[in-house]
Design an enzyme around this catalytic site. Structure first.
Site: not given
Ligand code: SF4
Length: 338
Positions: A29, A41, A46, A86, A124, A142, A196, A203
């Site tokens: 970056r 990339e 993998q 690979y 991709y 991805d 995520c 969350c």
């Molecule tokens: Fe992912 Fe949770 Fe954010 Fe929804 S709220 S995008 S499940 S981290």
């Protein structure tokens, strides 16, 4: 209420702001270039980001540009790639470098279709080069981005189904803020990688939680819906470590076929009804015309790759007659090494 239009209009700004503050400092970056984006990339396919950082820095020190890749010996490239696996990827890198030098003035084309013509560059990677290196309005979806979208929109069918793939691409494109493709695509990938996450989505600290349907529906753990698992083929394989005068024999696989040009211990698949030791005696005879005795077992290694589940039986071996020399019936080279 969350609608597709409210997600498209409000989410990007929030995500970009989060990325500006929280993005990881990764070597590709800094001083962005198409070459760095491309190599990073390909390495990231993998392989976890943490491991790639080390490989990437070492690669850039040794092969800082297309010309250095193009003139490198294949063994040198494979050595720099050793551990990433690979290995066709590294051969494709060199083939692509040669084409870029010959046909594109030592640069990368800025057209999606032209990039797709280059060895090892799929949809991709083409999208990643165009958006991350040239800031052009292309998406780069991805596995991390797929997971984010599967959860954001609470997709109830396999995320890799053609319909869902099309939907995710359309949404990712529709959300792209003008002139911010580079930052936005990286932000989406970063969100999937660090917040995520596959098994433990954070969350509570997610910048896009306000629009997340699976959070609202309590289905985060069930998303993304996986496809049918690929059928794995079990393989029983034997490898012999043949010792003579304190050195061991290795051989180089031929071009074409599986794992071309890689060095290995002689051996091969165990046929039905054969013991591992019998398979080794046969393989050494067929591949090298060497008569051996099989000694103590060293270790049994279980390893899965692509669609194969390999059980590798390894043994110490000795020559029946120490004067024998290997004949290359399968390999293209062999060496006695320390
Ligand atoms: Fe992912 Fe949770 Fe954010 Fe929804 S709220 S995008 S499940 S981290």
């Amino acid at each position: 209420m969350t609608t597709r239009s409210s997600v498209r209009s409000q989410l990007p700004a929030r995500l970009l702001e989060w990325f500006r503050i929280h993005q990881r400092d990764l070597p590709w970056r800094r001083e962005v270039s198409p070459y760095k984006v491309w190599i990073s990339e390909i390495m990231l396919q993998q392989t976890q980001t943490k491991r790639v950082v080390h490989y990437f820095k070492r690669w850039m020190a040794r092969f800082p540009d297309l010309a250095s890749v193009a003139r490198a010996k294949e063994d040198g490239l494979l050595k720099a790639w050793e551990g990433l696996g690979y290995y066709n990827r590294v051969r494709n890198i060199q083939r692509t470098a040669l084409i870029l030098l010959r046909d594109h003035g030592a640069g990368f084309p800025q057209s999606y279709d032209e990039l797709l013509q280059l060895p090892g560059i799929g949809p991709y990677t083409a999208g990643a080069i165009l958006s991350l290196a040239f800031n052009l309005p292309h998406c780069a979806v991805d596995g991390n981005v797929e997971r984010v979208f599967a959860r954001l929109f609470d997709l109830q069918t396999p995320v890799k189904s053609p319909d869902n793939r099309r939907f995710i691409r359309e949404e990712a494109l529709a959300m792209l803020p003008e002139n911010r493709a580079r930052q936005f695509n990286q932000a989406l990938m970063e969100l999937g990688a660090v917040v995520c996450r596959p098994r433990d989505a954070d969350c509570q600290s997610c910048p896009v939680q306000a629009w997340c349907l699976s959070l609202r529906h309590h289905t985060v753990k069930q998303r993304p819906v996986p496809g049918k698992p690929e059928k794995m083929t079990p393989l029983e394989v034997a490898a012999g470590v043949l010792v003579r005068d304190g050195r061991i024999l290795i051989q180089k696989r031929p071009p074409g076929g599986l794992m071309p040009h890689l060095w290995e211990f002689p051996g091969g698949k165990i046929k039905p009804g054969e013991s591992p030791a019998e398979a080794l005696i046969r393989e050494f005879q067929e591949e090298l015309e060497l008569s051996i005795t099989v000694g103590e077992k060293i270790i049994v290694i279980r390893h899965s790759y692509t669609v194969f589940r390999v059980t590798l039986h390894t043994f110490w071996c000795r020559l029946k007659d120490e004067e024998q020399q290997p004949k290359l019936c399968f390999a293209v080279d062999s060496r006695w090494v320390r």
